[in-house]
Design an enzyme around this catalytic site. Structure first.
Site, PDB file in Angstrom:
ATOM      1  N   GLY A 252      47.339  86.908  56.693  1.00 15.50           N
ATOM      2  CA  GLY A 252      48.787  86.181  57.042  1.00 15.50           C
ATOM      3  C   GLY A 252      49.366  85.493  55.895  1.00 15.50           C
ATOM      4  O   GLY A 252      50.668  85.300  55.910  1.00 15.50           O
ATOM      5  N   GLU A 253      48.336  84.587  55.447  1.00 12.98           N
ATOM      6  CA  GLU A 253      48.999  83.588  54.448  1.00 12.98           C
ATOM      7  C   GLU A 253      48.804  83.743  52.873  1.00 12.98           C
ATOM      8  O   GLU A 253      49.589  83.407  52.029  1.00 12.98           O
ATOM      9  CB  GLU A 253      48.423  82.130  54.686  1.00 12.98           C
ATOM     10  CG  GLU A 253      47.835  81.816  55.968  1.00 12.98           C
ATOM     11  CD  GLU A 253      48.538  81.718  57.150  1.00 12.98           C
ATOM     12  OE1 GLU A 253      49.515  80.881  56.871  1.00 12.98           O
ATOM     13  OE2 GLU A 253      48.654  82.213  58.456  1.00 12.98           O
TER      14      GLU A 253
ATOM     15  N   GLY B 273      43.924  85.390  63.342  1.00  9.61           N
ATOM     16  CA  GLY B 273      44.128  86.306  64.539  1.00  9.61           C
ATOM     17  C   GLY B 273      42.948  87.515  64.388  1.00  9.61           C
ATOM     18  O   GLY B 273      42.393  87.861  65.396  1.00  9.61           O
ATOM     19  N   ALA B 274      43.127  88.124  63.099  1.00  8.15           N
ATOM     20  CA  ALA B 274      42.255  89.524  63.133  1.00  8.15           C
ATOM     21  C   ALA B 274      41.093  89.170  63.183  1.00  8.15           C
ATOM     22  O   ALA B 274      40.174  90.014  64.060  1.00  8.15           O
ATOM     23  CB  ALA B 274      42.649  89.969  61.748  1.00  8.15           C
TER      24      ALA B 274
ATOM     25  N   LYS C  40      38.676  88.111  56.633  1.00 10.34           N
ATOM     26  CA  LYS C  40      38.962  86.867  56.476  1.00 10.34           C
ATOM     27  C   LYS C  40      40.388  86.603  56.812  1.00 10.34           C
ATOM     28  O   LYS C  40      40.799  85.122  57.035  1.00 10.34           O
ATOM     29  CB  LYS C  40      38.961  86.458  54.960  1.00 10.34           C
ATOM     30  CG  LYS C  40      37.329  86.431  54.603  1.00 10.34           C
ATOM     31  CD  LYS C  40      37.238  86.254  53.013  1.00 10.34           C
ATOM     32  CE  LYS C  40      35.895  85.603  52.531  1.00 10.34           C
ATOM     33  NZ  LYS C  40      35.787  85.238  50.961  1.00 10.34           N
TER      34      LYS C  40
ATOM     35  N   THR D 256      52.058  90.979  62.925  1.00  6.80           N
ATOM     36  CA  THR D 256      51.020  90.906  62.029  1.00  6.80           C
ATOM     37  C   THR D 256      50.050  91.999  62.069  1.00  6.80           C
ATOM     38  O   THR D 256      49.072  92.185  61.333  1.00  6.80           O
ATOM     39  CB  THR D 256      50.225  89.599  62.391  1.00  6.80           C
ATOM     40  OG1 THR D 256      50.412  89.280  63.775  1.00  6.80           O
ATOM     41  CG2 THR D 256      50.724  88.435  61.588  1.00  6.80           C
TER      42      THR D 256
ATOM     43  N   GLN E 296      51.285  93.143  55.128  1.00  8.43           N
ATOM     44  CA  GLN E 296      51.168  91.421  55.209  1.00  8.43           C
ATOM     45  C   GLN E 296      51.320  90.888  53.888  1.00  8.43           C
ATOM     46  O   GLN E 296      51.741  89.719  53.743  1.00  8.43           O
ATOM     47  CB  GLN E 296      49.814  91.205  56.088  1.00  8.43           C
ATOM     48  CG  GLN E 296      50.219  91.077  57.536  1.00  8.43           C
ATOM     49  CD  GLN E 296      48.984  90.476  58.032  1.00  8.43           C
ATOM     50  OE1 GLN E 296      47.914  91.198  58.248  1.00  8.43           O
ATOM     51  NE2 GLN E 296      49.183  89.312  58.589  1.00  8.43           N
TER      52      GLN E 296
END
Ligand code: FES
Ligand code: FES
Lengths: 170, 748
Positions: B713-714, B514-515, B710, B473, B647
């Site tokens: 990853g998804e 995470g970020a 925000k 990621t 990503q």
């Protein structure tokens, strides 16, 4: 699960090893190798060359790609003892931190990976592809790199990186 | 010499862990060299349900090199309460316990572990372990299981129940235009390229070090301590490199349990890895059926949304996802209702896989929206704008930001959407039919309490650390950039450390938090170091910075600089020297609610995307090629445009897989996944992926998270398969309501 052979037979066969001479990344060594050890397991477990990855152990993903006498192969499908006298190049032999191979630099610049697990295989495969001299166009590179899966989906960046290097060498 | 452009948040730098990855020097879980290692190979159950009657290990034990065969009969003591096995995800039910007793709960359940001096000996010996079972009737057919669907009493944490509004049943009955159907998603397996593996180093003093493939070193640490009764100090878990996970590593997987079990029993260092077909023995994206009924005016204005979904779970845990809420949140429509249920099959518990819930529920919903748009004879993009909701339509709350309109505009322009001819089968390229489709994507912008430390040494080197993970990621790079931004140091002088349970506390890495979370924690820790530096500078003779406060200075090129008089610069080293400091180390915690986040407390926080897809379909063969994708993403602030783009690319590629390839087939007679390998479980390959353009829409949002980030990853996967499915309809005129859309469904 692997096919079961009769255990009694297995036990009766003396466990033998076969002396095998391999040149790995320029260094020649002779090892006593059990005949069922794949080149992949030999590299990873025997030689601590963990840059070569195991993604399936079945010839279905390309993560284990190395160069044998300049040709790219899936090292999980090759028994090490069959390679007596061969010249093997792994990712560690292509370039190292501080002395990157052009493909390695191009992969960094194009962010041609995320988790990095398929990456050594992609790079070795790309070098094999370049050695083959076949692929020139984006379409051809895509097709001929398709044995190397990338679950992170870095495909378009990988092709950009490979084309960069092919372009430089053309 | 001109100073180089400042590198910080927003700089498109190369991944800082890139060199290790391209040279093969990055070590993954099964690659840490440990002396005197034993290898484990997992024996799996051949039936889906029942009991183990006997295990004949004699042949296995006779194989030269075999040390032990561990089963439920000879395993060391392990915890016996469900509570001890609960992980961070807290899925209601009774978590799976490997080698606990004779019970078989799913096919491929681990039932024995063969330990040997070599991997090959363990593998061979595992094949000669003879197991007799007493099988019981099982059901792996989800279509049958839905007959017994139910609403779980205890809800999983993070589950949001849908909120109904108006009278959707009546509105649907009254609607002049209707679209309704059952939509389906096949079970999918995560299949990260690195197979699950663990290396356990047995130190001989009761302590162990574990290199594990996981998305959370501290989650595994807590699990091992609780299950095996280790004191927390005696266990250290590391995952500095993770070869992908996509959700499969959120919960501790059974190889780490087995590896530690073996180490404990044999008092040796061990390595246990799964093989590829065993990667199908645990987590998978639940199978889903979603019944969607939409009603609209002839103008295309939605009047009714009915959205009911069922997803698969196991017999022993209720895995729940947010499947039905997305459509209700995203569309302006006075009447809406939804229902979410689960149904049990005899498999391992389904699990979070990239954008759990949304990748299923929003994608299928967006396929239905396309049908409604055609019913209303409104362009599918226009239809989405006609029904655009600037607020969260389900909860009636404003968003901290929602730049979806801009995403549609920028995406449509880049794609050339205005050139589209509306009629299905109206566009061609040689013998291929061409189709264009679009869809909306949506995900949560989440934030999780996270700690980080920052240590500055007098030579100007900064180390930032946090127990988060980098599963591809870009966490290493995000931490580096945030630190560079905050203390004005070049990335080369910064080291980011992660993937170690000894580091400051972080949650499992997932959910796209995470970020935002790690970034905020790193920023706080670096700011604390900055404060100490400023204080130290006060010790310098003549006090060049006067009584400057934090607001009066900035950190630039390794110096504290007076904002008003930028010529006044104090090098960090000078300040530290004056105060007699060799290093400054600070640890801080970023918890939800700090900074401007309180303003967003009662607002909805989401990422959005507009996806446009072009497909070309061979009419005779039914082969679909996804020739172009444009994904315009509104996800707040982007820390590193380069890794951020990757990503999204990754999510889109997995969306292509969801649309066209990915499906795990159970053989219901055996209750077993049939195609458990890469040859038969198809994921996209190079040849499948053509042009993908990623656009990040400008979306400043100081309320969502402290850095305005925000998460990414998804969002790349959500809706992508819908855009492709909708394009296939446009190309062929054929509506396929079940994913993946394989050739047989097109030719059918
Ligand atoms: S490990 Fe050799 S091809 Fe997958
Ligand atoms: S970079 Fe993760 S699989 Fe390719």
């Amino acid at each position: 699960m692997p096919t079961a052979v009769n255990s009694a037979t297995y036990a009766a066969v003396p466990i033998g090893t076969v002396p095998t001479t391999l040149t790995i990344n320029g260094e020649t060594r002779t090892r006593a190798i059990e005949p069922w050890t794949t080149l992949l397991d030999l590299l990873r477990e025997g030689e601590d060359l963990i840059g070569t990855k195991k993604g399936c152990d079945h010839g279905q993903c390309g993560a284990c790609t190395v160069l044998v006498d300049g040709r790219r192969i899936n090292s999980c499908l090759k028994l090490a003892v069959t390679l007596d006298g061969a010249e093997i190049t792994t990712i560690e032999g292509l370039g190292q931190p501080g002395d990157l191979h052009p493909l390695q630099s191009a992969f960094c610049d194009h962010d041609a990976f995320q988790c990095g697990y398929c990456t050594p295989g992609q790079i070795c495969s790309a070098q094999g592809l370049i050695n083959e001299g076949k692929a020139k166009t984006r379409e051809e590179v895509r097709e001929l790199m398709s044995g190397n899966l990338c679950r992170c989906g870095a495909y378009s960046n990988i092709i950009d990186a490979v084309l960069d290097v092919i372009g430089e060498q053309a | 010499m001109a100073t180089a452009a400042k590198i910080g948040i927003g700089s498109a730098i190369n991944r800082v862990d890139g060199v290790e990855k391209v040279t093969g020097t990055a070590r993954y879980a099964a690659e840490h060299p440990v002396e005197n290692l034993l290898y484990g190979y997992i024996v799996e159950a051949a039936i889906a349900k029942g009991r183990i009657v006997s295990i004949d290990e004699e042949a296995a034990r006779a194989v030269p090199g075999v040390i032990e065969v561990i089963t439920h009969l000879n395993r060391p003591h392990v915890a016996w309460t469900d509570h001890s096995y609960q992980d961070e995800l807290k899925i209601p039910g009774s978590p799976f316990r490997p080698l606990y007793d004779d019970r078989i709960q799913f096919s491929q359940q681990p039932i024995a572990l063969v330990m040997a001096e070599t991997f090959e000996a363990a593998r061979y010996a595992a094949s000669v372990v003879e197991v007799a079972y007493a099988a019981e009737a099982h059901n792996t057919d989800f279509e049958v299981a839905v007959g017994d669907k139910y609403v779980p009493k205890k809800k999983r944490s993070g589950y949001t129940a849908p909120k109904n509004r108006g009278d959707a049943a009546q509105a649907f009955a009254d609607a002049p235009l209707k679209a309704a159907g059952d939509y389906r998603l096949a079970p999918e397996h995560h299949n990260p390229m690195e197979m699950f593996g663990s290396t356990v180093e047995w130190h001989g003093d009761g302590s162990i070090t574990v290199w594990d493939k996981t998305q959370g070193s501290q989650g595994v640490h807590a699990y091992l301590a609780s299950v095996f009764g280790f004191s927390k100090k005696k266990v250290r878990v590391l995952n500095p490199y993770v070869g992908g996970a996509f959700g499969s590593g959120l919960r501790p997987q059974h190889q780490v349990f087995l590896a530690v079990l073996a180490a404990k029993k044999l008092e040796r260092s061990v390595r246990v890895t799964m093989i590829r077909n065993q990667m199908f023995s645990h987590a998978y994206r639940p199978q889903a059926i979603q019944s969607i009924a939409l009603g609209a005016e002839t103008t295309g204005k939605l009047t009714a949304i009915r959205n009911a979904a069922t997803t698969s779970t196991s017999r022993y845990e209720d895995n729940m996802e947010n499947v039905v809420t997305w459509g209700l949140m995203n569309y302006d429509c006075p009447n809406a209702d939804a229902e979410y249920t689960v149904a049990q099959v005899d498999t391992a518990t389904s699990a979070d896989m990239r954008a759990p819930g949304a990748a299923t529920g929003m994608t299928l919903f967006e396929m239905a929206i396309d049908e409604m748009a055609y019913e209303a004879k409104v362009d599918p993009l226009e239809f989405r704008l006609v029904n655009y909701s600037p607020i969260d339509a389900m909860n009636g709350t404003p968003y901290t930001s929602k730049a979806l309109r801009e995403a549609f505009r920028e995406g449509a322009e880049a794609f050339g959407w205005s050139e589209r001819s509306a009629e299905p089968r109206s566009m061609r390229d040689g013998k291929e039919l061409v189709g264009w489709g679009c869809a909306t994507g949506m995900w949560d912008a989440q934030f999780s309490k996270t700690s980080a430390s920052a240590k500055l040494t007098a030579n100007g080197h900064l180390e930032v650390a946090c127990a988060t993970s980098d599963i591809g990621t870009g966490s290493y790079t995000v931490m580096t950039l945030v630190a560079a931004e905050t203390l004005g140091l070049p990335p080369e002088q910064i080291t980011a450390k992660l993937g170690d349970s000894d580091l400051p506390t972080a949650p499992v890495e997932g959910g796209s938090w995470g970020a935002a979370s790690t970034g905020a924690a790193v920023q706080l820790a670096c700011q604390a170091v900055g404060k100490k530096l400023l204080k130290a500078a006060g010790e310098i003779a003549g006090a060049p910075l006067g009584d400057a406060k934090m607001d009066d200075v900035l950190f630039e090129d390794g110096c504290i600089v007076l904002k008003d008089t930028p010529t006044v610069r104090v090098p960090f080293g000078d300040a530290m020297h004056a105060a007699d400091l060799t290093e400054i180390e600070e640890e801080e915690t970023a918890a939800p609610g700090f900074g401007d986040m309180w303003k967003g407390l009662h607002k909805s926080k989401n990422t959005h995307s507009a996806i446009f897809a072009e497909v070309k379909v061979d009419e005779e063969l039914g082969v679909v090629r996804v020739t172009r994708i444009v994904d315009a993403v509104a996800a707040g602030r982007i820390i590193n445009p380069k890794t951020a783009r990757s990503q999204i690319l990754g999510g889109v590629v997995m969306g292509v897989g969801m649309a066209l390839h990915e499906e795990t087939f159970p053989d219901h007679r055996l209750g077993r996944w049939m195609n458990h390998n890469f040859g038969e479980y198809h994921v996209p390959v190079h040849a499948d992926i053509h042009d993908i353009q990623v656009i990040f829409v400008d979306e400043p949002d100081p309320e969502v998270t402290p850095l305005g980030v925000k998460g990414l990853g998804e969002i790349g996967i959500v809706g992508t398969a819908a855009a492709i499915a909708n394009a296939i309809f446009h190309a062929t005129g054929k509506r396929v309501r079940s994913l993946p859309i394989t050739i047989d469904k097109i030719l059918d």
